[in-house]
Design a protein around this motif. Structure first.
Motif, PDB file in Angstrom:
ATOM      1  N   THR A  29      95.811  66.240 -45.006  1.00 58.37           N
ATOM      2  CA  THR A  29      96.517  67.538 -45.023  1.00 58.37           C
ATOM      3  C   THR A  29      96.731  68.081 -43.596  1.00 58.37           C
ATOM      4  N   ARG A  30      96.228  67.376 -42.582  1.00 57.20           N
ATOM      5  CA  ARG A  30      96.487  67.835 -41.206  1.00 57.20           C
ATOM      6  C   ARG A  30      97.964  67.624 -40.871  1.00 57.20           C
ATOM      7  N   ARG A  31      98.582  68.633 -40.307  1.00 57.72           N
ATOM      8  CA  ARG A  31      99.954  68.485 -39.828  1.00 57.72           C
ATOM      9  C   ARG A  31     100.059  69.212 -38.502  1.00 57.72           C
ATOM     10  N   SER A  32     100.785  68.634 -37.577  1.00 60.64           N
ATOM     11  CA  SER A  32     101.010  69.312 -36.301  1.00 60.64           C
ATOM     12  C   SER A  32     101.750  70.619 -36.543  1.00 60.64           C
ATOM     13  N   CYS A  33     101.291  71.657 -35.843  1.00 59.38           N
ATOM     14  CA  CYS A  33     101.856  73.002 -36.030  1.00 59.38           C
ATOM     15  C   CYS A  33     102.568  73.403 -34.736  1.00 59.38           C
ATOM     16  N   ARG A  34     103.755  73.957 -34.855  1.00 52.97           N
ATOM     17  CA  ARG A  34     104.490  74.349 -33.641  1.00 52.97           C
ATOM     18  C   ARG A  34     104.836  75.830 -33.628  1.00 52.97           C
ATOM     19  N   ALA A  35     104.274  76.572 -34.586  1.00 53.41           N
ATOM     20  CA  ALA A  35     104.437  78.037 -34.586  1.00 53.41           C
ATOM     21  C   ALA A  35     103.091  78.641 -34.957  1.00 53.41           C
ATOM     22  N   PRO A 110     114.215  63.853 -34.789  1.00 55.33           N
ATOM     23  CA  PRO A 110     113.796  64.270 -36.138  1.00 55.33           C
ATOM     24  C   PRO A 110     112.714  65.347 -36.144  1.00 55.33           C
ATOM     25  N   LEU A 111     112.062  65.561 -34.987  1.00 62.69           N
ATOM     26  CA  LEU A 111     111.010  66.589 -34.936  1.00 62.69           C
ATOM     27  C   LEU A 111     111.589  67.948 -34.590  1.00 62.69           C
ATOM     28  N   GLY A 112     112.794  67.946 -34.063  1.00 61.95           N
ATOM     29  CA  GLY A 112     113.460  69.222 -33.738  1.00 61.95           C
ATOM     30  C   GLY A 112     112.809  69.968 -32.584  1.00 61.95           C
ATOM     31  N   THR A 170      96.557  72.734 -35.661  1.00 60.94           N
ATOM     32  CA  THR A 170      96.492  72.160 -34.307  1.00 60.94           C
ATOM     33  C   THR A 170      97.830  71.534 -33.930  1.00 60.94           C
ATOM     34  N   LEU A 171      98.010  71.368 -32.643  1.00 55.27           N
ATOM     35  CA  LEU A 171      99.126  70.557 -32.130  1.00 55.27           C
ATOM     36  C   LEU A 171      98.619  69.745 -30.954  1.00 55.27           C
ATOM     37  N   THR A 172      98.987  68.485 -30.937  1.00 52.23           N
ATOM     38  CA  THR A 172      98.754  67.651 -29.755  1.00 52.23           C
ATOM     39  C   THR A 172     100.000  67.816 -28.897  1.00 52.23           C
ATOM     40  N   HIS A 173      99.851  68.401 -27.728  1.00 53.89           N
ATOM     41  CA  HIS A 173     101.032  68.662 -26.905  1.00 53.89           C
ATOM     42  C   HIS A 173     100.880  67.956 -25.562  1.00 53.89           C
ATOM     43  N   THR A 174     101.982  67.275 -25.152  1.00 54.98           N
ATOM     44  CA  THR A 174     101.938  66.524 -23.898  1.00 54.98           C
ATOM     45  C   THR A 174     103.145  66.878 -23.040  1.00 54.98           C
ATOM     46  N   ARG A 214     106.357  61.331 -43.266  1.00 60.09           N
ATOM     47  CA  ARG A 214     106.522  59.884 -43.494  1.00 60.09           C
ATOM     48  C   ARG A 214     105.380  59.129 -42.845  1.00 60.09           C
ATOM     49  N   LYS A 215     104.371  58.784 -43.609  1.00 59.26           N
ATOM     50  CA  LYS A 215     103.260  58.015 -43.066  1.00 59.26           C
ATOM     51  C   LYS A 215     103.350  56.596 -43.615  1.00 59.26           C
ATOM     52  N   LYS A 216     103.079  55.629 -42.767  1.00 58.59           N
ATOM     53  CA  LYS A 216     103.139  54.236 -43.210  1.00 58.59           C
ATOM     54  C   LYS A 216     102.065  53.998 -44.273  1.00 58.59           C
TER      55      LYS A 216
HETATM   56  C1  FMN Z   1      99.713  61.575 -27.818  1.00 58.06           C
HETATM   57  C2  FMN Z   1     100.576  62.527 -28.596  1.00 58.06           C
HETATM   58  C3  FMN Z   1     101.460  63.337 -27.923  1.00 58.06           C
HETATM   59  C4  FMN Z   1     102.221  64.283 -28.619  1.00 58.06           C
HETATM   60  N1  FMN Z   1     103.016  65.144 -27.907  1.00 58.06           N
HETATM   61  C5  FMN Z   1     103.684  66.106 -28.569  1.00 58.06           C
HETATM   62  C6  FMN Z   1     104.413  67.083 -27.845  1.00 58.06           C
HETATM   63  O1  FMN Z   1     104.430  67.090 -26.616  1.00 58.06           O
HETATM   64  N2  FMN Z   1     105.076  68.031 -28.542  1.00 58.06           N
HETATM   65  C7  FMN Z   1     105.037  68.083 -29.911  1.00 58.06           C
HETATM   66  O2  FMN Z   1     105.667  68.956 -30.485  1.00 58.06           O
HETATM   67  N3  FMN Z   1     104.346  67.171 -30.625  1.00 58.06           N
HETATM   68  C8  FMN Z   1     103.648  66.197 -29.992  1.00 58.06           C
HETATM   69  N4  FMN Z   1     102.871  65.315 -30.691  1.00 58.06           N
HETATM   70  C9  FMN Z   1     102.762  65.447 -32.149  1.00 58.06           C
HETATM   71  C10 FMN Z   1     103.561  64.375 -32.884  1.00 58.06           C
HETATM   72  O3  FMN Z   1     104.941  64.655 -32.796  1.00 58.06           O
HETATM   73  C11 FMN Z   1     103.083  64.370 -34.325  1.00 58.06           C
HETATM   74  O4  FMN Z   1     101.726  63.969 -34.359  1.00 58.06           O
HETATM   75  C12 FMN Z   1     103.893  63.403 -35.192  1.00 58.06           C
HETATM   76  O5  FMN Z   1     105.225  63.828 -35.286  1.00 58.06           O
HETATM   77  C13 FMN Z   1     103.297  63.266 -36.595  1.00 58.06           C
HETATM   78  O6  FMN Z   1     103.194  64.539 -37.198  1.00 58.06           O
HETATM   79  P1  FMN Z   1     101.789  65.092 -37.720  1.00 58.06           P
HETATM   80  O7  FMN Z   1     100.903  65.286 -36.533  1.00 58.06           O
HETATM   81  O8  FMN Z   1     102.129  66.380 -38.389  1.00 58.06           O
HETATM   82  O9  FMN Z   1     101.208  64.072 -38.653  1.00 58.06           O
HETATM   83  C14 FMN Z   1     102.122  64.358 -30.021  1.00 58.06           C
HETATM   84  C15 FMN Z   1     101.221  63.526 -30.696  1.00 58.06           C
HETATM   85  C16 FMN Z   1     100.452  62.629 -30.002  1.00 58.06           C
HETATM   86  C17 FMN Z   1      99.452  61.772 -30.736  1.00 58.06           C
END
Ligand code: FMN
Length: 225
Positions: A29-35, A110-112, A170-174, A214-216
């Motif tokens: 259920t973890r999903r990256s959050c951008r807001a 596709p991530l917008g 959470t969001l992983t941001h780079t 979409r997860k493998k």
């Molecule tokens: C190493 C790494 C770098 C990422 N960098 C970004 C980023 O800079 N900006 C962002 O919006 N998402 C970033 N993401 C998130 C991915 O886009 C996201 O994990 C992927 O689309 C799958 O979505 P989910 O995390 O909701 O499963 C990053 C993820 C990883 C693992």
């Protein structure tokens, strides 16, 4: 010196399967959050998540990581402004600088995502994850570390999993490039920022792109020999 392997729970096989299945279901259920909402999150949760990250396996047990946890609005603002300037170059909004490759940009389509990163200011916590090239377990600044990226990657996974278990988004941001984070966080030259883990509560109405769902399937990510 050796000591006994730590006691793990004694379970029946079906209890183990149930535990594994529950862990998978919770993590799925973890999903990256951008807001993010600006609602505060207690520092104690972040401390436990960093402690959990610090239990990760690492090359020669050198634990080549440092986590800079930022809640100061002023510092978050500085990071946002600097990251957005880098991102404008990355996305090609800044015509005076080289942008990312077309292939990379279309993979992100596709991530917008775009150069605007308000969450870097609104989320209550930014955790900047640093990899230490050198230092060893005593952080002497000179001993060679091994498998640094692999070790820090695993630690970041545990950090994300713990924050998720605590019910946080959470969001992983780079931001690319992200060397500027070293100076803002006051870290030495032997450390490299690898990612920012943004943590907090999702904003009302926050969405996730379909692409992220979409997860493998198992058949594609595993083989059995
Ligand atoms: C190493 C790494 C770098 C990422 N960098 C970004 C980023 O800079 N900006 C962002 O919006 N998402 C970033 N993401 C998130 C991915 O886009 C996201 O994990 C992927 O689309 C799958 O979505 P989910 O995390 O909701 O499963 C990053 C993820 C990883 C693992």
């Amino acid at each position: 010196m050796e000591r006994p392997y730590p006691a793990l729970p004694i379970l029946t096989e079906s209890e183990r399967i149930a535990q594994a299945s529950h862990a998978f279901e919770r993590l799925a259920t973890r999903r990256s959050c951008r807001a993010f909402a600006d609602a505060p999150v207690p520092r104690e949760i972040i401390e436990y998540a960093i402690r959990a990250a610090g239990t990760a396996p690492s090359g020669a047990n050198h634990q080549p990581w440092h986590f800079a946890a930022i809640s100061s609005l002023e510092t978050k603002r500085t990071i946002r402004h600097t990251a957005e300037a880098e991102e404008r170059r990355f996305y090609g909004d800044d015509m005076t600088a080289a942008k990312a490759s077309d292939e990379w940009l279309s993979a992100l389509d596709p991530l917008g995502t775009d150069a605007s990163k308000p969450f870097l200011e609104t989320a209550p916590w930014l955790i900047v994850c640093f990899a230490q090239r050198k230092g060893g377990i005593d952080e002497d600044g000179t001993t060679q570390n091994y498998y640094v990226n692999e070790s820090v990657g695993i630690a970041c996974g545990l950090l994300l999993a713990t924050l998720h278990e605590a019910g946080l988004a959470t969001l992983t941001h780079t931001p690319s490039p992200m060397g500027f984070l070293r100076e803002i966080c006051g870290r030495p030259d032997t450390e490299k920022p690898l990612m920012i883990i943004v943590a907090g509560h999702a904003a009302k109405g926050a969405t996730v792109p379909d692409h992220a769902m979409r997860k493998k399937p198992l058949e594609r990510i595993a083989s059995w020999l």
